[in-house]
Design a protein around this motif. Sequence first.
Motif, mmCIF file in Angstrom:
data_model
loop_
_atom_site.group_PDB
_atom_site.id
_atom_site.type_symbol
_atom_site.label_atom_id
_atom_site.label_comp_id
_atom_site.label_asym_id
_atom_site.label_seq_id
_atom_site.Cartn_x
_atom_site.Cartn_y
_atom_site.Cartn_z
ATOM 1 N N LEU A 428 0.819 -1.209 0.000
ATOM 2 C CA LEU A 428 0.000 0.000 0.000
ATOM 3 C C LEU A 428 0.857 1.264 0.000
ATOM 4 N N GLN A 429 1.985 1.227 0.710
ATOM 5 C CA GLN A 429 2.876 2.389 0.682
ATOM 6 C C GLN A 429 3.426 2.623 -0.723
ATOM 7 N N ARG A 430 3.821 1.537 -1.389
ATOM 8 C CA ARG A 430 4.327 1.680 -2.762
ATOM 9 C C ARG A 430 3.225 2.209 -3.680
ATOM 10 N N THR A 431 2.022 1.695 -3.519
ATOM 11 C CA THR A 431 0.894 2.180 -4.329
ATOM 12 C C THR A 431 0.641 3.658 -4.058
ATOM 13 N N GLU A 432 0.753 4.042 -2.771
ATOM 14 C CA GLU A 432 0.554 5.460 -2.432
ATOM 15 C C GLU A 432 1.603 6.339 -3.096
ATOM 16 N N GLU A 433 2.862 5.901 -3.114
ATOM 17 C CA GLU A 433 3.905 6.683 -3.768
ATOM 18 C C GLU A 433 3.633 6.820 -5.267
ATOM 19 N N LEU A 434 3.230 5.721 -5.912
ATOM 20 C CA LEU A 434 2.932 5.786 -7.354
ATOM 21 C C LEU A 434 1.773 6.735 -7.630
ATOM 22 N N LEU A 435 0.735 6.666 -6.791
ATOM 23 C CA LEU A 435 -0.412 7.546 -6.994
ATOM 24 C C LEU A 435 -0.032 9.009 -6.772
ATOM 25 N N LYS A 436 0.830 9.249 -5.801
ATOM 26 C CA LYS A 436 1.287 10.632 -5.582
ATOM 27 C C LYS A 436 2.079 11.147 -6.779
ATOM 28 N N GLN A 437 2.988 10.303 -7.313
ATOM 29 C CA GLN A 437 3.752 10.717 -8.493
ATOM 30 C C GLN A 437 2.820 10.996 -9.668
ATOM 31 N N ARG A 438 1.820 10.120 -9.862
ATOM 32 C CA ARG A 438 0.861 10.326 -10.959
ATOM 33 C C ARG A 438 0.067 11.616 -10.742
ATOM 34 N N HIS A 439 -0.309 11.864 -9.478
ATOM 35 C CA HIS A 439 -1.067 13.085 -9.178
ATOM 36 C C HIS A 439 -0.220 14.333 -9.459
ATOM 37 N N GLU A 440 1.072 14.273 -9.096
ATOM 38 C CA GLU A 440 1.946 15.411 -9.368
ATOM 39 C C GLU A 440 2.095 15.636 -10.869
ATOM 40 N N ALA A 441 2.228 14.550 -11.638
ATOM 41 C CA ALA A 441 2.354 14.695 -13.104
ATOM 42 C C ALA A 441 1.087 15.300 -13.694
ATOM 43 N N ILE A 442 -0.083 14.851 -13.217
ATOM 44 C CA ILE A 442 -1.359 15.395 -13.720
ATOM 45 C C ILE A 442 -1.484 16.866 -13.345
ATOM 46 N N GLN A 444 0.995 19.008 -12.887
ATOM 47 C CA GLN A 444 1.885 19.769 -13.774
ATOM 48 C C GLN A 444 1.283 19.914 -15.166
ATOM 49 N N GLN A 445 0.687 18.831 -15.695
ATOM 50 C CA GLN A 445 0.050 18.877 -17.019
ATOM 51 C C GLN A 445 -1.114 19.858 -17.015
ATOM 52 N N LEU A 446 -1.890 19.890 -15.903
ATOM 53 C CA LEU A 446 -3.011 20.818 -15.803
ATOM 54 C C LEU A 446 -2.521 22.264 -15.753
ATOM 55 N N GLN A 447 -1.429 22.514 -15.046
ATOM 56 C CA GLN A 447 -0.886 23.870 -14.990
ATOM 57 C C GLN A 447 -0.392 24.338 -16.348
ATOM 58 N N THR A 448 0.304 23.432 -17.095
ATOM 59 C CA THR A 448 0.772 23.820 -18.439
ATOM 60 C C THR A 448 -0.408 24.093 -19.363
ATOM 61 N N THR A 449 -1.478 23.303 -19.253
ATOM 62 C CA THR A 449 -2.675 23.519 -20.086
ATOM 63 C C THR A 449 -3.329 24.857 -19.748
ATOM 64 N N GLU A 450 -3.414 25.187 -18.426
ATOM 65 C CA GLU A 450 -4.003 26.465 -18.036
ATOM 66 C C GLU A 450 -3.165 27.635 -18.536
ATOM 67 N N GLU A 451 -1.828 27.483 -18.514
ATOM 68 C CA GLU A 451 -0.970 28.555 -19.019
ATOM 69 C C GLU A 451 -1.152 28.740 -20.516
ATOM 70 N N LYS A 452 -1.294 27.619 -21.248
ATOM 71 C CA LYS A 452 -1.510 27.727 -22.700
ATOM 72 C C LYS A 452 -2.835 28.421 -23.010
ATOM 73 N N LYS A 453 -3.879 28.114 -22.222
ATOM 74 C CA LYS A 453 -5.202 28.702 -22.452
ATOM 75 C C LYS A 453 -5.324 30.107 -21.873
ATOM 76 N N GLY A 454 -4.288 30.529 -21.057
ATOM 77 C CA GLY A 454 -4.331 31.865 -20.468
ATOM 78 C C GLY A 454 -5.151 31.969 -19.201
ATOM 79 N N ILE A 455 -5.397 30.866 -18.566
ATOM 80 C CA ILE A 455 -6.185 30.880 -17.295
ATOM 81 C C ILE A 455 -5.396 30.158 -16.194
ATOM 82 N N SER A 456 -4.154 30.553 -16.004
ATOM 83 C CA SER A 456 -3.314 29.882 -15.005
ATOM 84 C C SER A 456 -3.851 30.170 -13.600
ATOM 85 N N GLY A 457 -3.859 29.139 -12.751
ATOM 86 C CA GLY A 457 -4.369 29.262 -11.373
ATOM 87 C C GLY A 457 -5.862 29.075 -11.266
#
Length: 676
Positions: A428-442, A444-457
């Motif tokens: 479960l700890q390993r699964t939690e780490e993987l989910l956290k890494q995936r959440h961080e990647a998502i 970051q991807q959401l922030q880059t998309t908001e910056e491209k669309k001009g609605i950052s934050g």
Amino acid sequence: MGDQMQFIVEKLNREPFRKNYNLISFDSLESGQLLQLLSDVLGEIDPKHAVDIREELPEQTAKRMLSLLGILKYKPPGSVSDLSAFRQGLVTGSKPVIHPLLHWLLQRTSELKKRAYLARFLVRLEVPAEFLQDDTVADINTQYEELMEAFKNLHKEHEQLKTSGLSTAEIRRDISAMEEEKDQLVKRVERLKKRVETVQNHQRMLEIARQLRLEKEREESLAQQKQEQKSQLFHAEQRLQRAQLQLKEMQDAVADSKPESLMKKLEEEMNFNSYLVTEKMPRELESKKASVYLLQKVVAEPAMTQSDLTALESEINGVNAQMNQLIEKRMMKYEPTDNKFSMYRQQASLIARKKEAKAEELQAAKEELSKLERLAQHRSTQAHELEGSEVLTEDELKQYVNKLRSKNTLYKKRRLEIAEITAECGILQRTEELLKQRHEAIQQQLQTTEEKKGISGYSYTQEELERVSAVKSEMDEMKGQTLDNMSEMVKKLNAMVAEKKASLAPVIKELRQLRQKCQELTQERDEKKIQYDSCAAGLESNRSALEQEVKGLLEECAQEESNYHYMNCMRRSLEVQLQRAKAEVKAYVCPEPQERRKAMREQYTRMILEQENLGKKLREKQKVVRESHGPNMMQLKMWRDFEQLMECKRECFQKQQNQAAIGQVIQEGGKDRLVL
């Protein structure tokens, strides 16, 4: 008596009483006022006694004061020989009783405060022996005694610390050392923070360490709770074992006996207890009362001298002799018909004494049995504290072995479950780490998309708005509940105020009447006070005039007494001179030469001749010195000049020798140069 009253007035005018008395006003106090003053002083020593004596009966007041005075170990003075008279004087507020008592209390207020404080915790509660046979009462009594001993030790340590006292220099040194240690720890923490900041995921590691510390603290608290529960369980098992043992004994007694035997035992026990209650205890109580009465009489009486003791011994011997004579007369007049009655009386007295002895032996055996039971219980608790165990029987040992086997199998199952849970926790700890890494990647991807669309934050702002709206709704609900509660509370308060007004209306009416009466009494008291002050002022002026007159007469008496002593001394000196003159005349007129030599005239004549001869010799010597003074001074001057001349020659000789040595050194140096 005047010094005693002066001391009492001075103490009462100071803090914390501040009574503003003088000798006249204090002496004019009535019995009720004196008792209230005594109650105030006792209330300062022990706050429990700070009461208004008008709110209690005189017997209650006397009982309360006597109990506190007994704790404070007050002994009535020698003038109050009887203790009952002292009690009566304390109830009526008699000045010969109250004034010495106030003087004694005000002399040692701080000491008595300490004694009253200690009496609250160190006065033992006397528990009858028959109640101590109960195990619960015996346990509570032992705990009570242990707590009392612990309080004694703590109080002694407290007093030692108060008397020892640490110096300010040592405290300052300790504070400076602590501040230095604090600075060192702060620097060390800063260094560790700098080291940790370079490590990856240091925040997460710090959070894990904090959680680990919290879990360890929780583990310690749980272990402590477990230990406490173990001790409670052990005590409960002990009580259960005692109850089972008593039950078994009772069952054995019931199984082995019949109703007739049980009734017989109960009758014997009832007869024994009735004998104790009706015959033995009253006799002992009467004897104790008599001894207490005699001891009180002995304490109340003044100290006895050796002559009083000898008189009492002679009186006792006389009474014993009279008793012996009466017994002999009675034996001579004894009739033979009374012999049988005397024999029966002797047998009855012997049986009564044997009965008393057996009852005492039975009581002692019961007390010893209860003492041994308490000792066994104490030893079992000590064994448990030392991690020991009680001696088990065969059945109990089998039950214990079976219990251990079941616990062993249960332990193995729990250990397997713990291993499975540990493995699952790692997954479960390993699964939690993987989910956290995936959440961080998502994210970051959401922030880059908001910056491209001009609605950052946008996502962060939306989350904050949702959180704020949720908080606002909660606050609104809390405000509504608070307003409802406040309205209900206001209604309740209004109802309570109305009830209080209705209940206080008759009291207020009575209070108005009492206020009017109080005003009338105050006016009457002011008038009496004015009359008293005028009378006191007149008496004070008369007293001051009399004091001045007495002072003048005392000074005149002292002057006359000094004149008398001076004239007496002059008369004695003149008598001595007159006696010396008579002896001188007698010795001078006496025809014998030896007696005449003893006369002062002859002695002074001889002394004058000796002094005249000595003066002649000294004048001749002075003449010789004056004649030889000039030549001697010339000779002294010549010797001084000769001394200066010889000193000058010595200096010249030393200089010559020094110059010759210097020339020799120079010649030797020149020879050495020539050789080179």
